[in-house]
Design a protein around this motif. Structure first.
Motif, PDB file in Angstrom:
ATOM      1  N   VAL A 244      93.077   6.611  35.535  1.00  0.00           N
ATOM      2  CA  VAL A 244      91.730   6.880  35.024  1.00  0.00           C
ATOM      3  C   VAL A 244      91.417   5.934  33.865  1.00  0.00           C
ATOM      4  CG1 VAL A 244      90.268   8.576  33.851  1.00  0.00           C
ATOM      5  CG2 VAL A 244      91.706   9.284  35.771  1.00  0.00           C
ATOM      6  N   HIS A 245      92.360   5.806  32.927  1.00  0.00           N
ATOM      7  CA  HIS A 245      92.129   4.936  31.766  1.00  0.00           C
ATOM      8  C   HIS A 245      91.892   3.489  32.185  1.00  0.00           C
ATOM      9  CE1 HIS A 245      94.237   7.860  28.738  1.00  0.00           C
ATOM     10  NE2 HIS A 245      93.154   8.359  29.282  1.00  0.00           N
ATOM     11  N   HIS A 246      92.710   3.008  33.113  1.00  0.00           N
ATOM     12  CA  HIS A 246      92.558   1.617  33.550  1.00  0.00           C
ATOM     13  C   HIS A 246      91.215   1.396  34.233  1.00  0.00           C
ATOM     14  CE1 HIS A 246      97.220   1.298  33.632  1.00  0.00           C
ATOM     15  NE2 HIS A 246      96.729   1.080  32.441  1.00  0.00           N
ATOM     16  N   ARG A 247      90.782   2.385  35.028  1.00  0.00           N
ATOM     17  CA  ARG A 247      89.490   2.235  35.709  1.00  0.00           C
ATOM     18  C   ARG A 247      88.341   2.191  34.701  1.00  0.00           C
ATOM     19  NH1 ARG A 247      85.186   2.647  38.418  1.00  0.00           N
ATOM     20  NH2 ARG A 247      83.974   4.530  38.785  1.00  0.00           N
ATOM     21  N   ILE A 248      88.373   3.094  33.724  1.00  0.00           N
ATOM     22  CA  ILE A 248      87.299   3.128  32.737  1.00  0.00           C
ATOM     23  C   ILE A 248      87.298   1.851  31.901  1.00  0.00           C
ATOM     24  CG2 ILE A 248      86.384   4.346  30.722  1.00  0.00           C
ATOM     25  CD1 ILE A 248      87.520   6.928  31.894  1.00  0.00           C
ATOM     26  N   GLU A 249      88.488   1.408  31.498  1.00  0.00           N
ATOM     27  CA  GLU A 249      88.574   0.175  30.707  1.00  0.00           C
ATOM     28  C   GLU A 249      88.064  -1.029  31.501  1.00  0.00           C
ATOM     29  OE1 GLU A 249      92.656   0.275  29.709  1.00  0.00           O
ATOM     30  OE2 GLU A 249      92.394   1.626  27.998  1.00  0.00           O
ATOM     31  N   ALA A 250      88.342  -1.037  32.806  1.00  0.00           N
ATOM     32  CA  ALA A 250      87.863  -2.140  33.642  1.00  0.00           C
ATOM     33  C   ALA A 250      86.339  -2.139  33.715  1.00  0.00           C
ATOM     34  CB  ALA A 250      88.460  -2.037  35.046  1.00  0.00           C
ATOM     35  N   GLU A 251      85.735  -0.952  33.833  1.00  0.00           N
ATOM     36  CA  GLU A 251      84.278  -0.877  33.881  1.00  0.00           C
ATOM     37  C   GLU A 251      83.659  -1.242  32.532  1.00  0.00           C
ATOM     38  OE1 GLU A 251      82.522  -0.315  36.902  1.00  0.00           O
ATOM     39  OE2 GLU A 251      84.595  -0.869  37.304  1.00  0.00           O
ATOM     40  N   VAL A 277      65.586   3.692  30.385  1.00  0.00           N
ATOM     41  CA  VAL A 277      64.440   4.336  31.028  1.00  0.00           C
ATOM     42  C   VAL A 277      63.683   3.325  31.886  1.00  0.00           C
ATOM     43  CG1 VAL A 277      62.148   5.294  30.561  1.00  0.00           C
ATOM     44  CG2 VAL A 277      64.154   6.215  29.385  1.00  0.00           C
ATOM     45  N   GLU A 278      63.483   2.127  31.353  1.00  0.00           N
ATOM     46  CA  GLU A 278      62.806   1.085  32.119  1.00  0.00           C
ATOM     47  C   GLU A 278      63.606   0.716  33.366  1.00  0.00           C
ATOM     48  OE1 GLU A 278      61.113  -3.508  31.588  1.00  0.00           O
ATOM     49  OE2 GLU A 278      62.039  -2.456  29.893  1.00  0.00           O
ATOM     50  N   ALA A 279      64.923   0.577  33.217  1.00  0.00           N
ATOM     51  CA  ALA A 279      65.768   0.244  34.366  1.00  0.00           C
ATOM     52  C   ALA A 279      65.743   1.347  35.411  1.00  0.00           C
ATOM     53  CB  ALA A 279      67.201  -0.012  33.893  1.00  0.00           C
ATOM     54  N   ALA A 280      65.720   2.596  34.971  1.00  0.00           N
ATOM     55  CA  ALA A 280      65.682   3.713  35.914  1.00  0.00           C
ATOM     56  C   ALA A 280      64.389   3.720  36.707  1.00  0.00           C
ATOM     57  CB  ALA A 280      65.846   5.034  35.157  1.00  0.00           C
ATOM     58  N   ARG A 281      63.268   3.452  36.035  1.00  0.00           N
ATOM     59  CA  ARG A 281      61.982   3.422  36.740  1.00  0.00           C
ATOM     60  C   ARG A 281      61.932   2.300  37.758  1.00  0.00           C
ATOM     61  NH1 ARG A 281      58.732   4.718  31.611  1.00  0.00           N
ATOM     62  NH2 ARG A 281      58.384   2.464  31.459  1.00  0.00           N
ATOM     63  N   GLU A 282      62.655   1.211  37.493  1.00  0.00           N
ATOM     64  CA  GLU A 282      62.667   0.066  38.407  1.00  0.00           C
ATOM     65  C   GLU A 282      63.786   0.155  39.448  1.00  0.00           C
ATOM     66  OE1 GLU A 282      63.062  -3.265  35.804  1.00  0.00           O
ATOM     67  OE2 GLU A 282      60.971  -3.202  35.141  1.00  0.00           O
ATOM     68  N   HIS A 283      64.511   1.288  39.462  1.00  0.00           N
ATOM     69  CA  HIS A 283      65.616   1.500  40.406  1.00  0.00           C
ATOM     70  C   HIS A 283      66.704   0.432  40.235  1.00  0.00           C
ATOM     71  CE1 HIS A 283      63.048   3.992  43.473  1.00  0.00           C
ATOM     72  NE2 HIS A 283      62.864   4.357  42.213  1.00  0.00           N
ATOM     73  N   ARG A 284      67.008   0.082  38.997  1.00  0.00           N
ATOM     74  CA  ARG A 284      67.979  -0.973  38.744  1.00  0.00           C
ATOM     75  C   ARG A 284      69.301  -0.452  38.189  1.00  0.00           C
ATOM     76  NH1 ARG A 284      66.458  -5.569  35.289  1.00  0.00           N
ATOM     77  NH2 ARG A 284      68.141  -6.565  36.449  1.00  0.00           N
ATOM     78  N   LEU A 285      69.469   0.862  38.126  1.00  0.00           N
ATOM     79  CA  LEU A 285      70.746   1.419  37.671  1.00  0.00           C
ATOM     80  C   LEU A 285      71.805   1.185  38.743  1.00  0.00           C
ATOM     81  CD1 LEU A 285      69.621   4.904  36.282  1.00  0.00           C
ATOM     82  CD2 LEU A 285      69.830   2.746  35.021  1.00  0.00           C
ATOM     83  N   GLU A 286      72.911   0.568  38.342  1.00  0.00           N
ATOM     84  CA  GLU A 286      74.053   0.418  39.258  1.00  0.00           C
ATOM     85  C   GLU A 286      75.149   1.407  38.907  1.00  0.00           C
ATOM     86  OE1 GLU A 286      77.646  -2.671  39.733  1.00  0.00           O
ATOM     87  OE2 GLU A 286      75.676  -3.580  40.040  1.00  0.00           O
ATOM     88  N   GLU A 287      75.490   1.482  37.626  1.00  0.00           N
ATOM     89  CA  GLU A 287      76.482   2.452  37.161  1.00  0.00           C
ATOM     90  C   GLU A 287      76.189   2.807  35.711  1.00  0.00           C
ATOM     91  OE1 GLU A 287      81.196   3.032  37.591  1.00  0.00           O
ATOM     92  OE2 GLU A 287      80.634   1.233  36.482  1.00  0.00           O
ATOM     93  N   LEU A 288      75.924   4.096  35.472  1.00  0.00           N
ATOM     94  CA  LEU A 288      75.697   4.576  34.118  1.00  0.00           C
ATOM     95  C   LEU A 288      77.031   4.746  33.401  1.00  0.00           C
ATOM     96  CD1 LEU A 288      73.007   7.399  34.513  1.00  0.00           C
ATOM     97  CD2 LEU A 288      72.764   5.303  33.171  1.00  0.00           C
ATOM     98  N   LEU A 289      77.070   4.352  32.135  1.00  0.00           N
ATOM     99  CA  LEU A 289      78.225   4.593  31.274  1.00  0.00           C
ATOM    100  C   LEU A 289      77.763   5.519  30.160  1.00  0.00           C
ATOM    101  CD1 LEU A 289      79.634   0.946  30.994  1.00  0.00           C
ATOM    102  CD2 LEU A 289      80.229   2.719  32.660  1.00  0.00           C
ATOM    103  N   ILE A 290      78.413   6.672  30.041  1.00  0.00           N
ATOM    104  CA  ILE A 290      77.949   7.690  29.101  1.00  0.00           C
ATOM    105  C   ILE A 290      79.072   8.083  28.152  1.00  0.00           C
ATOM    106  CG2 ILE A 290      77.072  10.045  28.871  1.00  0.00           C
ATOM    107  CD1 ILE A 290      75.669   9.719  31.521  1.00  0.00           C
ATOM    108  N   ARG A 291      78.798   7.967  26.866  1.00  0.00           N
ATOM    109  CA  ARG A 291      79.703   8.476  25.843  1.00  0.00           C
ATOM    110  C   ARG A 291      79.182   9.851  25.441  1.00  0.00           C
ATOM    111  NH1 ARG A 291      79.188   4.961  21.270  1.00  0.00           N
ATOM    112  NH2 ARG A 291      78.463   6.670  19.952  1.00  0.00           N
ATOM    113  N   PRO A 292      79.887  10.932  25.810  1.00  0.00           N
ATOM    114  CA  PRO A 292      79.336  12.279  25.626  1.00  0.00           C
ATOM    115  C   PRO A 292      78.918  12.603  24.194  1.00  0.00           C
ATOM    116  CG  PRO A 292      81.287  12.348  27.014  1.00  0.00           C
ATOM    117  CD  PRO A 292      81.198  10.959  26.468  1.00  0.00           C
TER     118      PRO A 292
END
Length: 371
Positions: A244-251, A277-292
């Motif tokens: 999991v750590h390696h995957r997240i670090e790679a992203e 928000v602008e990217a979401a409206r344009e359907h340009r999200l590929e992968e969201l990265l979220i720090r909780p």
């Protein structure tokens, strides 16, 4: 995290009841305790404005968990008197919680049901192998391979006939290793396992590994601990956690690199609520990265009935022609856009230590699709 399973939550309008329940502490009194939890969650939803039918549906779903084998917990999402989705959690939530809001509160799922690598533990000996699937939800058998049984023992004699026998032994080992490798590759194809953990003597592990398809070599880990060893169980969990750590670090590395313009001046990363928000409206999200714990995760944005109707200010929605609007958390609103445009999402919580400030500004970022 693949978000496709969340689609049922965005095929209908809200408001939504979102409840997270811890079922990790199972005792003889668990059914009674869950009844009390159900009543508390129903009461909390009503206090936040939920209708009685939806509160009752949530209560019934929680009470039913008294007979459930869930080792960690369950999330329950309901609206208009019906439960639309109730995924099993891979990790126990930090306490029971109920939320009544215009959008389902799905962001906690990134940590509680997200990165949970599936491992095939292969117990190998000269006669064959047993396969076992392991995840945060437990373990289960995944098949076995029975190879040639004779001859399997070497001799120390220098006699020609004995040397001939040794050659047969070598051939038997090679045959069995090939069969195990073939079966293991098939098992990985069928289960989509992220890791292949080989358990057994060094030679048998090596011979199986060498015969696996090259595409699987990077997924293989060899363990020196034997069957039934507590150290083996600890190692399997460590390997899963490291994955999991390696995957997240790679992203994160991909995101950092994408901040810089490429040879054509294009930037493939965005961060901060306005850009996302602008990217979401344009359907340009590929992968969201979220720090909780990021300040932008719970920042207020405005949404309409359609996932494309998303804005930083309410007046922006009115300009876009949306008559109805509601305030929502930024992380949940962006996740709705991600789900409906087949994007992915990843929580950064597991690798926050040591990353410094080199994470998305405000705790929200995305890798972008090309226009």
């Amino acid at each position: 995290m693949d978000l496709a399973f969340l689609n049922p939550l965005y095929e209908q309008s809200g408001p939504w009841a979102s409840v997270y329940v811890d079922t990790s502490r199972r005792t003889e009194d668990t059914p009674h305790e869950l009844r009390l939890t159900a009543q508390a969650m129903g009461r909390e939803l009503r206090e936040q404005g939920s209708d009685d039918a939806t509160s009752r549906a949530v209560e019934e779903a929680i009470e039913a968990l008294g007979h459930s084998p869930d080792p960690h917990g369950r999330a329950v999402f309901a609206r208009r008197g019906e439960v639309a989705l109730d995924p099993v959690l891979a990790h126990a939530p930090p306490g029971d919680r109920a939320v009544w809001a215009p959008l389902p509160r799905v962001a906690p799922l990134l940590d509680l049901a997200g990165e949970d690598p599936l491992a095939i533990v292969s117990y190998i000996d000269r006669r064959g192998a047993d396969f076992e699937l392991r995840s945060a939800l437990g373990r289960r058998k995944a098949g076995a391979v029975v190879g040639r049984q004779h001859p399997i023992h070497r001799t120390s004699s220098a006699d020609w006939s004995e040397r001939h026998f040794q050659l047969k032994v070598e051939n038997t080992w090679e045959h069995n290793a090939a069969e195990i490798a073939d079966a293991l590759a098939v098992c990985q194809d069928e289960t989509g396992a992220d890791l292949l953990i080989l358990v057994g003597a060094e030679r048998e592990r090596r011979e199986v590994r060498e015969r696996l398809p090259k595409r699987l070599h990077e997924h293989v880990v060899e363990s020196e601990h034997g069957t039934g060893s507590r150290l083996l169980d600890d190692e399997v969990e460590r390997v899963r956690t490291d994955h999991v750590h390696h995957r997240i670090e790679a992203e994160l590395d991909r995101f950092r690199a994408a901040r810089a313009p490429d040879g054509q001046g294009r930037v493939r990363a965005a961060e901060g609520v306005p850009e996302l928000v602008e990217a979401a409206r344009e359907h340009r999200l590929e992968e969201l990265l979220i720090r909780p714990d990021g300040p932008d995760a719970h920042r207020e944005v405005w949404i309409g009935e359609d996932p494309d109707q998303l804005a930083v200010r309410r007046t922006e929605l009115q300009i876009l022609g949306e008559q109805n609007s509601w305030s929502a958390r930024a992380d949940d609103a962006l996740l709705r856009s991600a789900v409906t445009t087949d994007a992915a999402a990843l929580s950064l919580a597991a690798v926050l230590e040591g990353t410094g400030d080199d994470t998305p500004a405000g705790g929200l970022g995305t890798l972008l699709r090309w226009r």
